[in-house]
Write a protein that holds these residues in place. Structure first.
Motif, PDB file in Angstrom:
ATOM      1  N   THR A 173      -9.185   1.231  -5.826  1.00  0.00           N
ATOM      2  CA  THR A 173      -9.795   1.534  -4.917  1.00  0.00           C
ATOM      3  C   THR A 173     -10.492   2.711  -4.605  1.00  0.00           C
ATOM      4  O   THR A 173     -11.973   3.044  -3.638  1.00  0.00           O
ATOM      5  CB  THR A 173      -8.652   2.242  -3.222  1.00  0.00           C
ATOM      6  OG1 THR A 173      -8.041   2.478  -3.801  1.00  0.00           O
ATOM      7  CG2 THR A 173      -7.952   0.370  -3.401  1.00  0.00           C
ATOM      8  N   HIS A 228      -5.992   3.248   0.450  1.00  0.00           N
ATOM      9  CA  HIS A 228      -5.413   2.692   0.657  1.00  0.00           C
ATOM     10  C   HIS A 228      -4.867   1.259   1.232  1.00  0.00           C
ATOM     11  O   HIS A 228      -4.660   0.066   1.360  1.00  0.00           O
ATOM     12  CB  HIS A 228      -3.984   2.785  -0.258  1.00  0.00           C
ATOM     13  CG  HIS A 228      -4.381   3.834  -1.600  1.00  0.00           C
ATOM     14  ND1 HIS A 228      -5.141   3.428  -2.911  1.00  0.00           N
ATOM     15  CD2 HIS A 228      -4.776   5.250  -2.109  1.00  0.00           C
ATOM     16  CE1 HIS A 228      -5.478   4.870  -3.423  1.00  0.00           C
ATOM     17  NE2 HIS A 228      -4.849   5.542  -2.792  1.00  0.00           N
ATOM     18  N   VAL A 287      -5.545  -4.018  -7.015  1.00  0.00           N
ATOM     19  CA  VAL A 287      -6.789  -3.238  -6.461  1.00  0.00           C
ATOM     20  C   VAL A 287      -7.725  -1.691  -6.927  1.00  0.00           C
ATOM     21  O   VAL A 287      -6.622  -1.980  -5.756  1.00  0.00           O
ATOM     22  CB  VAL A 287      -7.150  -4.017  -5.514  1.00  0.00           C
ATOM     23  CG1 VAL A 287      -8.653  -3.999  -4.498  1.00  0.00           C
ATOM     24  CG2 VAL A 287      -7.002  -5.342  -4.650  1.00  0.00           C
ATOM     25  N   SER A 321       1.012  -1.197  -0.165  1.00  0.00           N
ATOM     26  CA  SER A 321      -0.246   0.173  -0.145  1.00  0.00           C
ATOM     27  C   SER A 321       0.866   1.250  -0.322  1.00  0.00           C
ATOM     28  O   SER A 321       2.251   1.531   0.203  1.00  0.00           O
ATOM     29  CB  SER A 321      -0.831  -0.425   1.108  1.00  0.00           C
ATOM     30  OG  SER A 321      -2.015  -0.630   1.322  1.00  0.00           O
ATOM     31  N   THR A 336      -2.622  -2.353  -3.766  1.00  0.00           N
ATOM     32  CA  THR A 336      -3.397  -1.229  -3.179  1.00  0.00           C
ATOM     33  C   THR A 336      -3.467   0.343  -3.755  1.00  0.00           C
ATOM     34  O   THR A 336      -4.522   0.906  -3.780  1.00  0.00           O
ATOM     35  CB  THR A 336      -4.258  -0.851  -1.793  1.00  0.00           C
ATOM     36  OG1 THR A 336      -2.889  -0.030  -0.671  1.00  0.00           O
ATOM     37  CG2 THR A 336      -4.460  -2.486  -1.694  1.00  0.00           C
ATOM     38  N   ALA A 349      -7.803  -0.908   2.922  1.00  0.00           N
ATOM     39  CA  ALA A 349      -7.855  -1.900   2.166  1.00  0.00           C
ATOM     40  C   ALA A 349      -6.664  -3.068   2.141  1.00  0.00           C
ATOM     41  O   ALA A 349      -7.691  -4.144   2.065  1.00  0.00           O
ATOM     42  CB  ALA A 349      -7.714  -1.406   0.290  1.00  0.00           C
ATOM     43  N   GLY A 350      -5.681  -2.401   1.897  1.00  0.00           N
ATOM     44  CA  GLY A 350      -5.030  -3.852   2.025  1.00  0.00           C
ATOM     45  C   GLY A 350      -4.704  -3.952   4.306  1.00  0.00           C
ATOM     46  O   GLY A 350      -4.873  -5.308   3.567  1.00  0.00           O
TER      47      GLY A 350
END
Length: 378
Positions: free
Chosen positions: A152, A31, A150, A24, A126, A34-35
């Motif tokens: 976000t 970010h 990913v 991240s 992320t 999310a990680g």
């Protein structure tokens, strides 16, 4: 999260276990969240996966300046950030920008040493900012490591397209379409939703939460987070308007540790029984589960949390660029309203309270995006 950049964990994964490194970057807190959500899910549900999560700046300190630049531009001069975001969302300009990025042609020693010692099977990003470092030189040094991104936010920017990336995990079909338009192969993209904390998937009784937080009536509950840019006089006006809405509502205000906002509201609304003022909380998921409508800015993680909980949103003052696309996604799909002026919030609130009871929100899927991502990887 602090990692010793010189001496990262070097143990081998037990036989049969796969190693996932989640990278991240603190350019926008979403970010990192999310990680962390991916890490928490793997540790709780996937005994055959050995996952770790690191901020790229804890591997290579030079990335700290990128974080500072993002914070200054997006918060202090957001117009410049928004213009840049739109300019480079053009295929030719985005390609040119990535080609002149000299980082694409060599791999920093900090990162190379870290990857060599951790030996991941997959690296998940992320945040796309570090990706140029993982291009040509990376694949030459580590040909067997798969790379995944990913996304976000609810927009697929042209800059996100890198041919060497093996997986893209996105929040909606519209984002998948954006990435295909940017040149990403369709088979690399999976619509999973955006990873959020496992706490949002834990069922909690609303009546018990009301008791816990001191709400003793049956009026609708409106959650206002002051994470968006707003002048003090407009904030006071907004609180007054929310408390004046008919039919009446409870108002919870989270000031995100903004001492000035907290004390201004506290001093101007003494003995308001329907007002619940909170300086800071580590239980955002509980306040959101308690609420019927959330007034907020349009961070990708915040939007995703509201969608999982089926909470209609009123969005105000999104950061120019990606948050505008998030706000458009919410409004286009009738998950809430994007208002351009503070005095519109109270006007649309009754409609949003009705939306919270509308079947439109029941159409939302509630499977954990983290589960979908790991299922696709392994």
């Amino acid at each position: 999260m602090k990692i010793n950049k010189e001496n990262p964990p070097s143990h081998e994964a037990p036989a049969g276990r796969r190693k996932v490194l989640i990278i991240s970057m603190k350019a926008g807190y979403g970010h990192i969240k999310a990680g962390q959500a991916l890490l928490d899910y793997a540790k709780t549900h996937l005994p055959n996966i050995e996952a770790s999560h690191v901020d790229i700046a804890d591997i290579d300190p030079s990335f700290k300046k990128h974080t500072k630049i993002y914070d200054i531009i997006s918060k202090k001069i957001p117009l410049i950030w928004g213009i840049g975001y739109k300019i480079f969302n053009v295929k030719l300009l985005s390609q040119a920008f990535k080609k002149v990025d000299i980082f694409s042609y060599f791999l920093g020693s900090y990162i190379k040493n870290y990857i060599t010692k951790t030996k991941p099977d997959v690296i998940l990003f992320t945040n796309v900012m570090p990706l140029p470092l993982f291009g040509f030189a990376f694949h030459k040094a580590f040909p067997n490591i798969k790379l995944g991104v990913v996304v976000t936010d609810y927009h697929g920017h042209f800059y996100y397209h890198f041919p060497f990336v093996d997986y893209y995990f996105v929040g909606s079909e519209a984002v998948a379409h954006d990435l295909i338009k940017a040149g990403t192969k369709k088979e690399k993209i999976t619509v999973t939703g955006i990873p959020i904390s496992p706490s949002f998937f834990v069922k909690q009784d609303k009546a018990e939460l009301k008791i816990k937080y001191g709400i003793s009536n049956d009026l609708p509950i409106v959650l206002l987070t002051t994470s968006f840019k707003i002048p003090e006089k407009d904030l006071l006006m907004l609180v007054s308007q929310l408390l004046g809405v008919k039919p009446e509502v409870n108002v919870i205000i989270l000031t995100n540790n903004n001492q000035k906002f907290y004390h201004i509201i506290k001093n101007n609304f003494v003995d308001e029984k329907r007002l619940h003022l909170v300086l800071w909380t580590d239980a955002m998921h509980e306040y959101m589960k308690l609420s019927d409508v959330v007034i907020t800015k349009a961070g990708g993680l915040t939007v995703s949390e509201c969608l999982i909980l089926k909470e209609p949103m009123i969005i105000i003052n999104p950061i120019l660029g990606q948050e505008e696309y998030n706000a458009e996604f919410v409004q286009k799909n009738n998950f809430g309203k994007w208002v351009k002026n503070v005095d519109e919030i109270a006007k649309v609130l009754p409609e949003m309270i009705l939306l919270s009871k509308n079947k439109q929100m029941d159409l939302l899927e509630q499977e954990n995006p983290c589960k979908k991502i790991f299922n696709e990887l392994f």
